[in-house]
Each structure stands twice: as structure tokens, then as C-alpha cells.
Scaffold this motif. Sequence first.
Motif, PDB file in Angstrom:
ATOM      1  N   ALA A 170      78.767  22.933  17.866  1.00 21.04           N
ATOM      2  CA  ALA A 170      78.110  22.112  16.849  1.00 21.04           C
ATOM      3  C   ALA A 170      78.966  20.860  16.699  1.00 21.04           C
ATOM      4  N   LEU A 171      78.548  19.963  15.842  1.00 16.98           N
ATOM      5  CA  LEU A 171      79.300  18.717  15.651  1.00 16.98           C
ATOM      6  C   LEU A 171      79.897  18.636  14.262  1.00 16.98           C
ATOM      7  N   GLY A 172      81.110  18.091  14.203  1.00 13.24           N
ATOM      8  CA  GLY A 172      81.736  17.720  12.950  1.00 13.24           C
ATOM      9  C   GLY A 172      81.734  16.196  12.876  1.00 13.24           C
ATOM     10  N   LEU A 173      81.153  15.649  11.839  1.00 15.91           N
ATOM     11  CA  LEU A 173      81.100  14.193  11.673  1.00 15.91           C
ATOM     12  C   LEU A 173      82.226  13.743  10.766  1.00 15.91           C
ATOM     13  N   GLY A 174      82.925  12.729  11.199  1.00 12.70           N
ATOM     14  CA  GLY A 174      83.965  12.133  10.393  1.00 12.70           C
ATOM     15  C   GLY A 174      85.245  11.994  11.189  1.00 12.70           C
ATOM     16  N   PRO A 175      85.995  11.015  10.848  1.00 12.74           N
ATOM     17  CA  PRO A 175      85.764  10.119   9.723  1.00 12.74           C
ATOM     18  C   PRO A 175      84.692   9.061  10.001  1.00 12.74           C
ATOM     19  N   ILE A 176      84.116   8.574   8.904  1.00 14.06           N
ATOM     20  CA  ILE A 176      83.221   7.426   8.916  1.00 14.06           C
ATOM     21  C   ILE A 176      83.797   6.458   7.888  1.00 14.06           C
ATOM     22  N   ASP A 177      83.817   5.182   8.257  1.00  6.68           N
ATOM     23  CA  ASP A 177      84.431   4.209   7.352  1.00  6.68           C
ATOM     24  C   ASP A 177      83.873   2.825   7.624  1.00  6.68           C
ATOM     25  N   VAL A 178      83.796   2.022   6.577  1.00  5.32           N
ATOM     26  CA  VAL A 178      83.424   0.614   6.678  1.00  5.32           C
ATOM     27  C   VAL A 178      84.497  -0.183   5.946  1.00  5.32           C
ATOM     28  N   HIS A 179      84.953  -1.251   6.580  1.00  5.89           N
ATOM     29  CA  HIS A 179      85.965  -2.124   5.968  1.00  5.89           C
ATOM     30  C   HIS A 179      85.478  -2.549   4.582  1.00  5.89           C
ATOM     31  N   PRO A 180      86.353  -2.502   3.575  1.00 13.35           N
ATOM     32  CA  PRO A 180      85.940  -2.830   2.205  1.00 13.35           C
ATOM     33  C   PRO A 180      85.220  -4.183   2.075  1.00 13.35           C
ATOM     34  N   GLY A 181      85.609  -5.165   2.833  1.00 13.67           N
ATOM     35  CA  GLY A 181      84.965  -6.475   2.752  1.00 13.67           C
ATOM     36  C   GLY A 181      83.562  -6.521   3.315  1.00 13.67           C
ATOM     37  N   HIS A 182      83.159  -5.429   3.962  1.00 18.35           N
ATOM     38  CA  HIS A 182      81.820  -5.387   4.576  1.00 18.35           C
ATOM     39  C   HIS A 182      80.954  -4.270   4.005  1.00 18.35           C
ATOM     40  N   GLN A 183      81.432  -3.605   2.964  1.00 19.40           N
ATOM     41  CA  GLN A 183      80.655  -2.520   2.366  1.00 19.40           C
ATOM     42  C   GLN A 183      79.482  -3.081   1.575  1.00 19.40           C
ATOM     43  N   GLY A 184      78.472  -2.241   1.398  1.00 23.11           N
ATOM     44  CA  GLY A 184      77.297  -2.641   0.634  1.00 23.11           C
ATOM     45  C   GLY A 184      76.298  -3.455   1.431  1.00 23.11           C
TER      46      GLY A 184
END
Length: 144
Positions: A46-60
Amino acid sequence: MEVTLLDELRGCEAWLPALSLVAEGPDGEVVGHVVCTRGHIGAVPALGLGPIDVHPGHQGRGIGSALMHTALGAADALGEPLVALLGDPAYYRRFGFRTSTEYGITPPDPAWGEYFQVRTLAAYAPEDPALRGTFTYTEPFGRV
């Protein structure tokens, strides 16, 4: 800690290059990433997802959602049965994740409770008893 985990994951057998995705900004800089690695439910892959991340200046801006949808679509296209992750149910529910125990899958740490979630994919066979039991992440998750 995330950089250390990523370095460890890249060097292990559970690393899946086709499911290691990055998002680039307009100048070619990496602004986000998502990784899926090989995990198991008993002996079933099966798959484990993570880490996932977006640079704070590009979030939202939808980058994290785009990464998530792309990773799930790629995993589905590769015939994976499900993806598991540890995260906030209020956030991940919109991507189809549900508490793992709804599928008979227990988290590696029972204290994770509702925060350990599963998203089934097209290859998931709900009648398959081999897809029930304890999910195990690849070894670097236990060290880092």
C-alpha cells in the motif's frame, strides 16, 4: 525534521520516484512537494503519503491541493489499492480520506486515532481480508 526524513526516504527501497512530485513557481523554484512511499498492510503493498508541504509564501494558492490530486491520480493509475496518511481529518476529508478504522486498517500507533486516514483507489477490493490489519510505514518513518 522533514528534510532529514526526505533524505532518508530517498535512500530506502520504499522510495517510489513516480510518486515523488514537486511544484515549481514561475521562476522554476520548488514551491511544494509530495511523496508517497511503499508501506504495507501485513504483507500487502500500500502507499504511505507524506510528507507534503508548500512553502509558506505560496500557501493558499491551491498548490497543495494540486499536488494531492496529482499524487492520488498517479497512485490510482499505477494500480495501488489505497493511500494512508497521518494528518488533520478536517483538511484531508476533502480529498476522500476517511479514518482508517472505517476500512479495518489500524494505525501504526493506536494513539493516532482519527488522524490516521485512508483513501481507497480503484484497485481497492473491500472484500479482500488481506487489506485489513495494521498499516506499516517504511523504516525511516520510525527513525526520524
